[in-house]
Design an enzyme around this catalytic site. Structure first.
Site, short mmCIF file in Angstrom:
data_model
loop_
_atom_site.label_atom_id
_atom_site.label_comp_id
_atom_site.label_asym_id
_atom_site.label_seq_id
_atom_site.Cartn_x
_atom_site.Cartn_y
_atom_site.Cartn_z
N SER A 119 0.80 -1.21 0.00
CA SER A 119 0.00 0.00 0.00
C SER A 119 0.84 1.26 0.00
O SER A 119 0.31 2.36 -0.04
CB SER A 119 -0.92 0.02 1.23
OG SER A 119 -0.15 0.08 2.41
N CYS A 120 2.17 1.10 0.05
CA CYS A 120 3.01 2.29 0.20
C CYS A 120 3.18 3.02 -1.12
O CYS A 120 3.54 4.19 -1.15
CB CYS A 120 4.38 1.92 0.77
SG CYS A 120 5.42 0.96 -0.34
N GLY A 121 2.98 2.31 -2.24
CA GLY A 121 3.13 2.96 -3.53
C GLY A 121 4.58 3.12 -3.92
O GLY A 121 5.49 2.59 -3.30
#
Length: 279
Positions: A119-121
């Site tokens: 989810s950190c991208g």
């Protein structure tokens, strides 16, 4: 596994505590394996796991089409030679068997370190450059009337069945040129919701999606725009804001990026020529 579960909580109303049951979103790890080799562990809401795996592989440029996939299945007990993160359920491990002719090691996306927080991208101009090398800008002549765009938010919101119960999920929806909602998926991770939508479209032979609109709840991040580019989606709409890097990539990819879609207002960050006024 169900997408929701009930827990006892203490709910306060002014000075009065009340013990009651509440419905919460289930969060479980999903390990995606390719040829029994672990690729990544993502935190997701159970459901549509095969779509999530297919969409992830496609939007990370590890496969080119659904033809590259021979079979997707949950691991059997004999295949689970490592402890399942976060629990013992084999429905937390998905194995993707690719056709033998596909040289996975030659795929550029395989070199990326997937074992980071999903989810950190991503960040940095180097990443934009790598995406530009892998996928050309969208050349679709697709355009929409603003009135069609204004209808999307209500449709997506009404289709969020789990969000109605919990208030704790992101959603992604795929719409056609008439503003009809074709696919909607919910997940605790916004990128997972997008992968599930694109994965379903891929497995249904709808890709490329150059005559479609992707709408997401929440903000528009770099990775959401990246995934849309790989699927050739020309218009991405978000309920909230867009990041600077998302706008940069949208401009480079000739993708129309829209944020703050609320009621009859929106902010168009890139390629506004695809949007026409009401006649």
């Amino acid at each position: 596994m169900q997408p929701t579960d009930t827990k006892f909580i203490t709910r306060w109303s002014d000075a009065q505590p009340i013990r009651t049951e509440d419905e919460l979103v289930v969060e479980e790890p999903l390990e995606i394996r390719v040829r029994q080799q672990s690729l990544i562990v993502v935190m997701r809401t159970p459901g549509h796991d095969f779509e999530l795996a297919a969409g992830f592989l496609y939007t990370e440029s590890l496969i080119a089409s659904s033809d590259d996939i021979e079979i997707i299945a949950y691991c059997e007990e004999s295949d689970a030679d490592v402890e399942v993160p976060g629990g013992s359920s084999l429905q937390n491990i998905v194995n993707v068997q690719l056709r033998e002719a596909l040289n996975l090691d030659a795929q550029s996306g395989w070199q990326r370190n997937f074992h980071a927080n999903a989810s950190c991208g991503l960040c940095g101009k180097m990443t934009i450059e790598s995406v530009r090398q892998q996928v050309s800008p969208v050349k679709s002549g697709f355009h929409l009337n603003q009135a069609v765009l204004y209808r999307l938010n209500d449709q997506l919101r009404k289709a969020q069945s789990v969000f109605e119960k919990t208030g704790g999920l992101h959603a992604a929806g795929l719409f056609n040129a008439e503003g009809e909602l074709l696919i909607v998926r919910e997940d605790i991770g916004r990128h997972n919701a997008v992968d599930k939508v694109i994965g379903q479209a891929l497995l249904s032979d709808l890709v490329p999606l150059d005559q479609h609109v992707l709408m997401v709840s929440g903000r528009a991040s770099f990775e959401i725009v990246q995934k849309a580019l790989f699927a050739r989606i020309p218009i991405v709409v978000a309920v909230s804001a867009a990041s600077t890097l998302a706008v940069d990539l949208a401009e480079e990819g000739n993708l129309t990026l829209i944020g703050f879609m609320r009621g009859r207002s929106m902010a168009v960050y890139s390629c506004p020529e695809r949007i026409h006024r009401e006649s």
